[in-house]
Design a protein around this motif. Sequence first.
Motif, PDB file in Angstrom:
ATOM      1  N   LYS A 170      25.025  25.136  -9.823  1.00 32.61           N
ATOM      2  CA  LYS A 170      25.675  24.957  -8.483  1.00 32.61           C
ATOM      3  C   LYS A 170      25.742  26.506  -8.001  1.00 32.61           C
ATOM      4  O   LYS A 170      26.367  27.272  -8.415  1.00 32.61           O
ATOM      5  N   ARG A 171      25.345  26.705  -6.577  1.00 38.26           N
ATOM      6  CA  ARG A 171      25.780  27.857  -5.882  1.00 38.26           C
ATOM      7  C   ARG A 171      26.268  27.393  -4.453  1.00 38.26           C
ATOM      8  O   ARG A 171      25.996  26.563  -4.007  1.00 38.26           O
ATOM      9  N   ARG A 172      27.193  28.349  -4.142  1.00 41.58           N
ATOM     10  CA  ARG A 172      27.714  28.385  -2.855  1.00 41.58           C
ATOM     11  C   ARG A 172      26.682  28.445  -1.761  1.00 41.58           C
ATOM     12  O   ARG A 172      26.167  29.307  -1.797  1.00 41.58           O
ATOM     13  N   LEU A 173      27.002  27.556  -0.670  1.00 44.00           N
ATOM     14  CA  LEU A 173      26.133  27.514   0.228  1.00 44.00           C
ATOM     15  C   LEU A 173      26.617  28.377   1.349  1.00 44.00           C
ATOM     16  O   LEU A 173      27.719  27.967   2.007  1.00 44.00           O
ATOM     17  N   GLY A 174      26.162  29.876   1.601  1.00 45.26           N
ATOM     18  CA  GLY A 174      26.682  30.631   2.478  1.00 45.26           C
ATOM     19  C   GLY A 174      28.035  30.914   1.933  1.00 45.26           C
ATOM     20  O   GLY A 174      28.637  31.080   1.188  1.00 45.26           O
ATOM     21  N   LYS A 175      29.105  30.911   3.437  1.00 47.10           N
ATOM     22  CA  LYS A 175      30.529  31.277   3.028  1.00 47.10           C
ATOM     23  C   LYS A 175      31.084  29.825   3.340  1.00 47.10           C
ATOM     24  O   LYS A 175      32.447  29.823   3.375  1.00 47.10           O
ATOM     25  N   SER A 176      30.343  28.668   3.301  1.00 45.65           N
ATOM     26  CA  SER A 176      31.204  27.269   3.264  1.00 45.65           C
ATOM     27  C   SER A 176      31.771  27.090   2.098  1.00 45.65           C
ATOM     28  O   SER A 176      31.664  27.710   1.029  1.00 45.65           O
ATOM     29  N   ALA A 177      32.421  25.994   2.033  1.00 46.45           N
ATOM     30  CA  ALA A 177      32.877  25.393   0.832  1.00 46.45           C
ATOM     31  C   ALA A 177      32.101  24.718   0.219  1.00 46.45           C
ATOM     32  O   ALA A 177      32.449  23.837  -0.984  1.00 46.45           O
ATOM     33  N   LEU A 178      30.999  24.323   0.527  1.00 50.07           N
ATOM     34  CA  LEU A 178      30.077  23.326  -0.216  1.00 50.07           C
ATOM     35  C   LEU A 178      29.306  24.139  -1.221  1.00 50.07           C
ATOM     36  O   LEU A 178      28.843  25.342  -1.091  1.00 50.07           O
ATOM     37  N   GLU A 179      29.214  23.662  -2.372  1.00 51.87           N
ATOM     38  CA  GLU A 179      28.491  24.263  -3.466  1.00 51.87           C
ATOM     39  C   GLU A 179      27.202  22.941  -3.831  1.00 51.87           C
ATOM     40  O   GLU A 179      27.229  21.878  -4.253  1.00 51.87           O
ATOM     41  N   VAL A 180      26.081  23.872  -4.046  1.00 48.78           N
ATOM     42  CA  VAL A 180      24.868  22.901  -3.859  1.00 48.78           C
ATOM     43  C   VAL A 180      23.963  23.245  -5.252  1.00 48.78           C
ATOM     44  O   VAL A 180      24.055  24.286  -5.715  1.00 48.78           O
ATOM     45  N   SER A 181      23.464  22.180  -5.541  1.00 41.83           N
ATOM     46  CA  SER A 181      22.616  22.360  -6.920  1.00 41.83           C
ATOM     47  C   SER A 181      21.364  23.306  -6.573  1.00 41.83           C
ATOM     48  O   SER A 181      20.957  23.387  -5.705  1.00 41.83           O
ATOM     49  N   ASP A 182      20.892  23.930  -7.844  1.00 44.67           N
ATOM     50  CA  ASP A 182      19.828  24.686  -7.750  1.00 44.67           C
ATOM     51  C   ASP A 182      18.749  23.817  -7.037  1.00 44.67           C
ATOM     52  O   ASP A 182      17.881  24.678  -6.083  1.00 44.67           O
ATOM     53  N   LEU A 183      18.438  22.562  -7.305  1.00 43.00           N
ATOM     54  CA  LEU A 183      17.295  21.665  -6.449  1.00 43.00           C
ATOM     55  C   LEU A 183      18.039  20.786  -5.754  1.00 43.00           C
ATOM     56  O   LEU A 183      18.973  20.440  -6.065  1.00 43.00           O
ATOM     57  N   SER A 184      17.499  20.493  -4.607  1.00 43.02           N
ATOM     58  CA  SER A 184      18.080  19.449  -3.602  1.00 43.02           C
ATOM     59  C   SER A 184      16.845  18.630  -3.456  1.00 43.02           C
ATOM     60  O   SER A 184      15.717  18.963  -3.561  1.00 43.02           O
ATOM     61  N   PHE A 185      17.204  17.293  -3.040  1.00 45.59           N
ATOM     62  CA  PHE A 185      16.097  16.205  -2.814  1.00 45.59           C
ATOM     63  C   PHE A 185      15.694  16.180  -1.231  1.00 45.59           C
ATOM     64  O   PHE A 185      16.749  15.915  -0.692  1.00 45.59           O
ATOM     65  N   GLY A 186      14.538  16.316  -1.030  1.00 47.76           N
ATOM     66  CA  GLY A 186      14.145  16.041   0.256  1.00 47.76           C
ATOM     67  C   GLY A 186      13.483  14.856   0.633  1.00 47.76           C
ATOM     68  O   GLY A 186      12.601  14.133  -0.386  1.00 47.76           O
ATOM     69  N   THR A 187      13.337  14.233   1.727  1.00 51.28           N
ATOM     70  CA  THR A 187      12.936  13.106   2.387  1.00 51.28           C
ATOM     71  C   THR A 187      11.786  13.050   3.091  1.00 51.28           C
ATOM     72  O   THR A 187      11.519  11.925   3.635  1.00 51.28           O
ATOM     73  N   TRP A 188      11.501  14.201   3.386  1.00 49.91           N
ATOM     74  CA  TRP A 188      10.232  14.153   4.588  1.00 49.91           C
ATOM     75  C   TRP A 188       9.020  13.584   4.224  1.00 49.91           C
ATOM     76  O   TRP A 188       8.695  13.989   2.835  1.00 49.91           O
ATOM     77  N   LEU A 189       8.337  12.754   4.583  1.00 51.29           N
ATOM     78  CA  LEU A 189       7.140  11.907   4.428  1.00 51.29           C
ATOM     79  C   LEU A 189       7.161  11.020   3.395  1.00 51.29           C
ATOM     80  O   LEU A 189       6.352  10.104   3.402  1.00 51.29           O
ATOM     81  N   THR A 190       7.973  11.131   2.364  1.00 51.06           N
ATOM     82  CA  THR A 190       7.990  10.101   1.292  1.00 51.06           C
ATOM     83  C   THR A 190       8.907   9.090   1.513  1.00 51.06           C
ATOM     84  O   THR A 190       8.605   7.807   1.657  1.00 51.06           O
ATOM     85  N   ILE A 191      10.261   9.403   1.408  1.00 44.88           N
ATOM     86  CA  ILE A 191      11.199   8.376   1.421  1.00 44.88           C
ATOM     87  C   ILE A 191      11.206   7.450   2.576  1.00 44.88           C
ATOM     88  O   ILE A 191      11.557   6.314   2.701  1.00 44.88           O
ATOM     89  N   ALA A 192      10.898   8.052   3.903  1.00 43.96           N
ATOM     90  CA  ALA A 192      10.934   7.003   5.046  1.00 43.96           C
ATOM     91  C   ALA A 192       9.408   6.571   5.233  1.00 43.96           C
ATOM     92  O   ALA A 192       9.071   6.745   6.390  1.00 43.96           O
ATOM     93  N   GLY A 193       8.856   5.739   4.632  1.00 42.20           N
ATOM     94  CA  GLY A 193       7.430   5.086   4.956  1.00 42.20           C
ATOM     95  C   GLY A 193       6.441   5.633   3.837  1.00 42.20           C
ATOM     96  O   GLY A 193       5.504   5.041   3.819  1.00 42.20           O
TER      97      GLY A 193
END
Length: 324
Positions: free
Chosen positions: A3-26
């Motif tokens: 996990k990496r800190r997202l900018g200066k926010s408190a969010l810590e995000v995984s190396d890979l994220s899951f996107g939903t464009w084109l696939t998940i919605a239809g």
Amino acid sequence: MRKRRLGKSALEVSDLSFGTWLTIAGGIERRQAIRCVQTAFESGVNLFDTANQYGAGEAERIVGEALRSYPRDNYLIATKLFFPVGDDPGHGLSAAQIEKQLNNSLQRLRLDSIDLYQCHRYDAETPLEETLTALDRAVRSGKVRAIGFSEWSAEQIQSAVTLIGTEHLTPFASNQSQYSIVWRKPEAAVLELGARNGIGFLAFSPLAHGVLTGKYKAGAQPPPGSRAADARMNMFMETAGRHYRSDYLLEAVALLKPIAVNLGLTMAQMSLAWLLKRPEVSSVIFGASRPEQIADNVKAVGAELPSEALKAINGIVQDVAVWK
């Protein structure tokens, strides 16, 4: 999954994220879409990126449903606004639109707050101060934890950074832009500008709409079942005057395969690992229509790319990649 800190926010995000464009919605059947989201979570992904526009809100509903059985503090949901949603012609980043679309997204996701709320594009028709003040209000209300933007120019980013500092508004935590081995536009100015101002970077289309998997061949029709073979999705293969299926690009991509083989990686894994080596990149957003694709992509985390391989990759794509 690290996990990496997202900018200066408190969010810590995984190396890979899951996107939903084109696939998940239809793009795929609903039950399979839910299975893909859950497989990504169970593989260590903690950031799920969607938008109110995807499937006229259906992607948000599916993501919310798929993750509902997991502890809320174990995952992050990012969504966006700007484009019209379904039959509603309303769009943009006005204060009224932000309030309306934020409440609609919360309702579809069935959440009390959104972890990362992003401006899907820049709104030249709305004063920037109005947009930033409305986003600041959303954060202060508790409905949003952090804010971001997608595909803004360096000039637009700098204007926002300056105004945020002057007016003491909530700073941007992230920039989501297209970035891959063959799409290098962020390197011109955006990556350095974000790093200098504490803005994390989320890379989307890391496989160049499937081109960097190696499945498309110069002079050949796209394989059955691929995105380029789908008439509904094929229009997304065109980008900024460069066609991802042009022979000159596909011929260069074919030369990347021996490098991946020598590293013991698939083309997709090498392409994801290449992005993860960039210190400016907080997380790489990938999509999938089958759970087995997720398992394959996750293997890119921690993969080593020696300097000789990086040099060879750059040499191959030097004349075909989009740089600005």
